[in-house]
Design an enzyme around this catalytic site. Structure first.
Site, PDB file in Angstrom:
ATOM      1  CG  ASN A   1       2.463  -6.734   3.145  1.00  0.00           C
ATOM      2  OD1 ASN A   1       3.381  -5.925   2.983  1.00  0.00           O
ATOM      3  ND2 ASN A   1       1.633  -6.662   4.170  1.00  0.00           N
TER       4      ASN A   1
ATOM      5  CG  MET B   1       4.898   1.944   5.677  1.00  0.00           C
ATOM      6  SD  MET B   1       4.725   0.301   6.411  1.00  0.00           S
ATOM      7  CE  MET B   1       3.912   0.745   7.937  1.00  0.00           C
ATOM      8  NE  ARG B   2       1.042   6.342   1.389  1.00  0.00           N
ATOM      9  CZ  ARG B   2       0.612   7.499   1.889  1.00  0.00           C
ATOM     10  NH1 ARG B   2      -0.634   7.633   2.298  1.00  0.00           N
ATOM     11  NH2 ARG B   2       1.437   8.509   2.014  1.00  0.00           N
TER      12      ARG B   2
ATOM     13  CG  HIS C   1       1.578  -7.877   9.427  1.00  0.00           C
ATOM     14  ND1 HIS C   1       1.128  -6.574   9.313  1.00  0.00           N
ATOM     15  CD2 HIS C   1       1.269  -8.283  10.676  1.00  0.00           C
ATOM     16  CE1 HIS C   1       0.546  -6.230  10.439  1.00  0.00           C
ATOM     17  NE2 HIS C   1       0.621  -7.246  11.287  1.00  0.00           N
TER      18      HIS C   1
HETATM   19  C1  GRF Z   1       9.134  -3.978   8.421  1.00  0.00           C
HETATM   20  O1  GRF Z   1       9.092  -4.150   9.819  1.00  0.00           O
HETATM   21  C2  GRF Z   1       7.933  -4.594   7.775  1.00  0.00           C
HETATM   22  O2  GRF Z   1       7.439  -5.716   8.445  1.00  0.00           O
HETATM   23  C3  GRF Z   1       6.931  -3.481   7.837  1.00  0.00           C
HETATM   24  O3  GRF Z   1       7.669  -2.301   7.617  1.00  0.00           O
HETATM   25  C4  GRF Z   1       9.035  -2.502   8.022  1.00  0.00           C
HETATM   26  C5  GRF Z   1       9.886  -2.161   6.843  1.00  0.00           C
HETATM   27  O4  GRF Z   1      11.246  -2.111   7.161  1.00  0.00           O
HETATM   28  N1  GRF Z   1       5.849  -3.698   6.906  1.00  0.00           N
HETATM   29  P1  GRF Z   1      12.320  -1.898   6.004  1.00  0.00           P
HETATM   30  O5  GRF Z   1      11.932  -0.634   5.233  1.00  0.00           O
HETATM   31  O6  GRF Z   1      12.338  -3.104   5.127  1.00  0.00           O
HETATM   32  O7  GRF Z   1      13.633  -1.706   6.747  1.00  0.00           O
END
Ligand code: GRF
Length: 243
Positions: A161, A139-140, A163
Site C-alpha cells: 500500500n 480507499m477501503r 500512504h
Molecule cells: C495518494 O495520495 C495515495 O497516497 C492515497 O490516495 C492517493 C491516490 O492518488 N492512498 P491516485 O489515485 O494514485 O492519483
C-alpha cells in the site's frame, strides 16, 4: 534484471500512482506486468487509464453492498469460509470502543459487510496468478478475511500500500491533511506491506519533502504525489528483486 512478476492493482480514484507504475513497467524500469485493475467504485477515473494500457478491469461496488447490508445482513450472503471468531481475534482495525454491546454489533457489521465485498474482490483476483497485489489509492480497509486469502505463506506479505504521510505518523485517510494541519516542516509518503492493522505493516520505502512557509494544503498534496510516483515503482522493483 529480476524475473518479471505478475501484479494486480486496486484503485478508488484518479489513478496517478497506477499510471506511474504502468509507465515504469512499459519503460522497463520495473520488472512487472499488471494483470488487472479493480476498483470499489464505477466512478474511479483510473479505470480508464488501465483500459488504455490494455489491462483487465473490474468493479466491486462497495457502496452498493454496504448500503444493502444496512437493511440487515442475511447470513447466507456472508462467505461460507468466513469465521467471525477468528477474524475478531485477528483484526487490529480500531473501530471505536469495543466494550459496549452497540460497538460490538458495529464491529460485527463492519467485518461481515466487508467480507461480502471482499469475497467478490477475491473471486476476481484469485482467477489470476499474481505475485503481488498493489493498492494504488484503494480507499477501503481490508480485513483479515481478505488478507489471509492472499498471504497464504507464513511470514510472506503479498499486499502493498502507499500512504500519504511518513508512517508511523498520521495513519488514516488524510495523511497530507494531517501533516499540514499539524504544522510539520517535512511531509512524505510511505510504501508498506499490509497487515491486520490500519497502516501498520512493515515499511518498504519512504520519501520526504520540505513544507515551506506559505505552502498550502494543495502544495503539500502536489509535492507528495510527485514523490509517490517515484517511490511506488521503486518499491515494486525492490519486491521483484527479492523473489
Ligand atoms: C495518494 O495520495 C495515495 O497516497 C492515497 O490516495 C492517493 C491516490 O492518488 N492512498 P491516485 O489515485 O494514485 O492519483
Amino acid at each position: 534484471m529480476a524475473k518479471i512478476i505478475n501484479v494486480g492493482t486496486l484503485i478508488s480514484g484518479g489513478g496517478s500512482n497506477l499510471q506511474a507504475i504502468i509507465d515504469a513497467c512499459m519503460a522497463g524500469s520495473v520488472d512487472a506486468r499488471i494483470l488487472f485493475t479493480g476498483s470499489d467504485t464505477f466512478g474511479a477515473k483510473g479505470l480508464e487509464r488501465a483500459r488504455k494500457a490494455d489491462i483487465d478491469t473490474f468493479v466491486v461496488d462497495y457502496g452498493d453492498i454496504i448500503q444493502s447490508c444496512k437493511q440487515g445482513i442475511d447470513d447466507r450472503r456472508v462467505p461460507p469460509d468466513f469465521d467471525l471468531g477468528d477474524i475478531l481475534e485477528k483484526q487490529q482495525l480500531v473501530i471505536g470502543d469495543s466494550s459496549s454491546d452497540v460497538s460490538k454489533e458495529k464491529i460485527k457489521f463492519f467485518l461481515k459487510s466487508r467480507a461480502i465485498a471482499e469475497k467478490k474482490l477475491l473471486d476476481h483476483i484469485l482467477s489470476y496468478e499474481i505475485d503481488l497485489l498493489v493498492l494504488a489509492g484503494f480507499m477501503r480497509v481490508l480485513t483479515p478475511y481478505f488478507i489471509d486469502r492472499l498471504n497464504t505463506v507464513e511470514g510472506q506479505f503479498k499486499i502493498m500500500n502507499i500512504h500519504p504521510a511518513l508512517l508511523p505518523s498520521f495513519p488514516g485517510t488524510d495523511g497530507y491533511g494531517d501533516t499540514f494541519r499539524y504544522g510539520c516542516k517535512i511531509g512524505g509518503c510511505t510504501v508498506h506491506f499490509v497487515d491486520y492493522g490500519e497502516d501498520t505493516g512493515p515499511i518498504i520505502g519512504q520519501k520526504a519533502f520540505e513544507i515551506e512557509v506559505g505552502d498550502t494544503l494543495d502544495d503539500v498534496k502536489r509535492k507528495g504525489l510527485e514523490k509517490e510516483w517515484e517511490l511506488y515503482p521503486a518499491c515494486i522493483q525492490k519486491f521483484a528483486e527479492s523473489l
